[in-house]
Write a protein that holds these residues in place. Structure first.
Motif, PDB file in Angstrom:
ATOM      1  N   LEU A   1       0.845  -1.192   0.000  1.00  0.00           N
ATOM      2  CA  LEU A   1       0.000   0.000   0.000  1.00  0.00           C
ATOM      3  C   LEU A   1       0.888   1.253   0.000  1.00  0.00           C
ATOM      4  CD1 LEU A   1      -2.882  -0.528   2.575  1.00  0.00           C
ATOM      5  CD2 LEU A   1      -2.946  -0.755   0.092  1.00  0.00           C
TER       6      LEU A   1
ATOM      7  N   TYR B   1      -1.845   1.231   7.140  1.00  0.00           N
ATOM      8  CA  TYR B   1      -3.217   0.713   7.246  1.00  0.00           C
ATOM      9  C   TYR B   1      -4.151   1.671   7.974  1.00  0.00           C
ATOM     10  CZ  TYR B   1      -1.779  -3.925   5.552  1.00  0.00           C
ATOM     11  OH  TYR B   1      -1.326  -4.969   4.790  1.00  0.00           O
TER      12      TYR B   1
ATOM     13  N   MET C   1      -8.735  -2.193   6.563  1.00  0.00           N
ATOM     14  CA  MET C   1      -7.678  -2.011   5.563  1.00  0.00           C
ATOM     15  C   MET C   1      -6.692  -3.174   5.584  1.00  0.00           C
ATOM     16  SD  MET C   1      -8.066   0.718   3.690  1.00  0.00           S
ATOM     17  CE  MET C   1      -6.395   1.002   3.085  1.00  0.00           C
TER      18      MET C   1
ATOM     19  N   HIS D   1      -6.410  -5.707   2.433  1.00  0.00           N
ATOM     20  CA  HIS D   1      -5.190  -5.764   1.625  1.00  0.00           C
ATOM     21  C   HIS D   1      -4.449  -7.089   1.808  1.00  0.00           C
ATOM     22  CE1 HIS D   1      -0.792  -4.877   1.063  1.00  0.00           C
ATOM     23  NE2 HIS D   1      -1.267  -4.467  -0.103  1.00  0.00           N
TER      24      HIS D   1
ATOM     25  N   HIS E   1      -7.059  -8.942  -1.016  1.00  0.00           N
ATOM     26  CA  HIS E   1      -6.299  -8.627  -2.225  1.00  0.00           C
ATOM     27  C   HIS E   1      -5.248  -9.714  -2.478  1.00  0.00           C
ATOM     28  CE1 HIS E   1      -3.996  -5.371  -4.747  1.00  0.00           C
ATOM     29  NE2 HIS E   1      -4.152  -6.494  -5.398  1.00  0.00           N
TER      30      HIS E   1
ATOM     31  N   HIS F   1      -8.368  -3.714  -7.109  1.00  0.00           N
ATOM     32  CA  HIS F   1      -7.835  -3.292  -5.809  1.00  0.00           C
ATOM     33  C   HIS F   1      -6.598  -2.417  -5.976  1.00  0.00           C
ATOM     34  CE1 HIS F   1     -10.578  -6.446  -4.402  1.00  0.00           C
ATOM     35  NE2 HIS F   1     -10.612  -5.742  -3.287  1.00  0.00           N
TER      36      HIS F   1
ATOM     37  N   TRP G   1      -6.607   1.264  -4.130  1.00  0.00           N
ATOM     38  CA  TRP G   1      -5.640   1.802  -3.156  1.00  0.00           C
ATOM     39  C   TRP G   1      -5.000   3.080  -3.693  1.00  0.00           C
ATOM     40  CZ3 TRP G   1      -7.537  -1.077   0.244  1.00  0.00           C
ATOM     41  CH2 TRP G   1      -7.566  -2.473   0.201  1.00  0.00           C
TER      42      TRP G   1
END
Ligand code: MN3
Length: 266
Positions: free
Chosen positions: A71, A75, A87, A91, A95, A139, A143
């Motif tokens: 990311l 988070y 988050m 993720h 994801h 995704h 992000w």
């Protein structure tokens, strides 16, 4: 809740689905991993992926596989609008699951081509590529089009080509927001709400998406998407999807959306 391994009903053939994933980057997926020809253009389950690089998608030529990209923020960076626990799970679990599913499906198709796989399962694994590939790309875009509210997130574009086009195509930013929120809120089951650029009419369009790839106008380029799978909001917002969509809009990075529009509309 839906799990991340469900199949879908897209009708893409293998070549189309795999070529599609190459869009916007130098032969992502197709070239090294599978031996298929990389496409110069195409569409994954109906949309073109402009502006994503191999690096953005975690593609490794050496490994012939994708990895989960990090990311661009912590988070907890989108608190209080998107909570840190959501988050992290979203993720690092969801994801990541799409990345694993995509790599697995591509490997199965490779084995089929090389004669050691079950050719009767081509359609099955092709659908898995479309679903998990869609999940990975969606995704990755998601992000990248959010940023902390204290860092300019949620600040609408005051001027520039995107602001002008939103005014022209939707009759103003508030009207666009109403359309976008309604489209996202009314997705039946799991899916996404998207702002896309549609290159035939050269207009911005708003659409809902079912699961990770269905119901998108073919050839359109995603600019901004809100994930409305329950895993995206249920911990904090439970059944209040509209409240979550309002919160998401507080952390949209409109500069990033404008950059995606500029790349798509060239
Ligand atoms: Mn999700």
């Amino acid at each position: 809740m839906h799990d991340d391994t469900q199949c879908n009903d897209t009708g893409l053939d293998r070549r189309t689905a795999m070529a599609a994933l190459a869009v916007g980057s130098a032969g992502v997926l197709t070239a090294g991993a599978t031996g298929s020809p990389a496409a110069a253009s195409g569409a994954l389950a109906g949309y073109a992926v402009a502006g994503l690089t191999d690096h953005d998608l975690g593609w490794s030529v050496e490994d012939g596989a994708y990895s989960l990209p990090e990311l661009p923020y912590a988070y907890d960076a989108l608190e209080p609008f998107i909570d840190a626990q959501t988050m992290e799970i979203h993720h690092s679990k969801h994801h990541a699951g799409y990345v694993r599913g995509l790599n697995s499906a591509l490997e199965q198709l490779r084995q089929i081509r090389e004669g050691s796989g079950d050719v009767a399962l081509v359609q099955h694994w092709t659908r898995k590529v479309a679903f998990h590939g869609g999940g990975h790309i969606n995704h990755t875009i998601f992000w990248s089009t959010m940023k902390p509210a204290g860092d300019g997130g949620g600040r609408p574009p005051a001027s520039g080509p995107l602001a002008t086009r939103i005014d022209r195509d939707f009759g103003g930013f508030e009207r666009f927001l109403g359309h976008f929120k309604a489209a996202a809120a009314s997705v039946e089951g799991s899916g996404w709400g998207w702002l896309c650029y549609e290159p035939v009419s050269r207009k911005l369009v708003v659409t809902g998406m079912e699961t990770q790839q269905n119901e998108i106008i073919p050839g359109s380029t995603p600019l901004l998407g809100v994930d409305v799978w329950e895993h995206a909001y249920y911990l904090k917002y439970q059944n209040r999807r509209s409240a979550y969509i309002d919160a998401f809009l507080k952390v949209v990075d409109w500069n990033a959306v404008a950059a995606r529009f500029a790349a798509a509309a060239q």
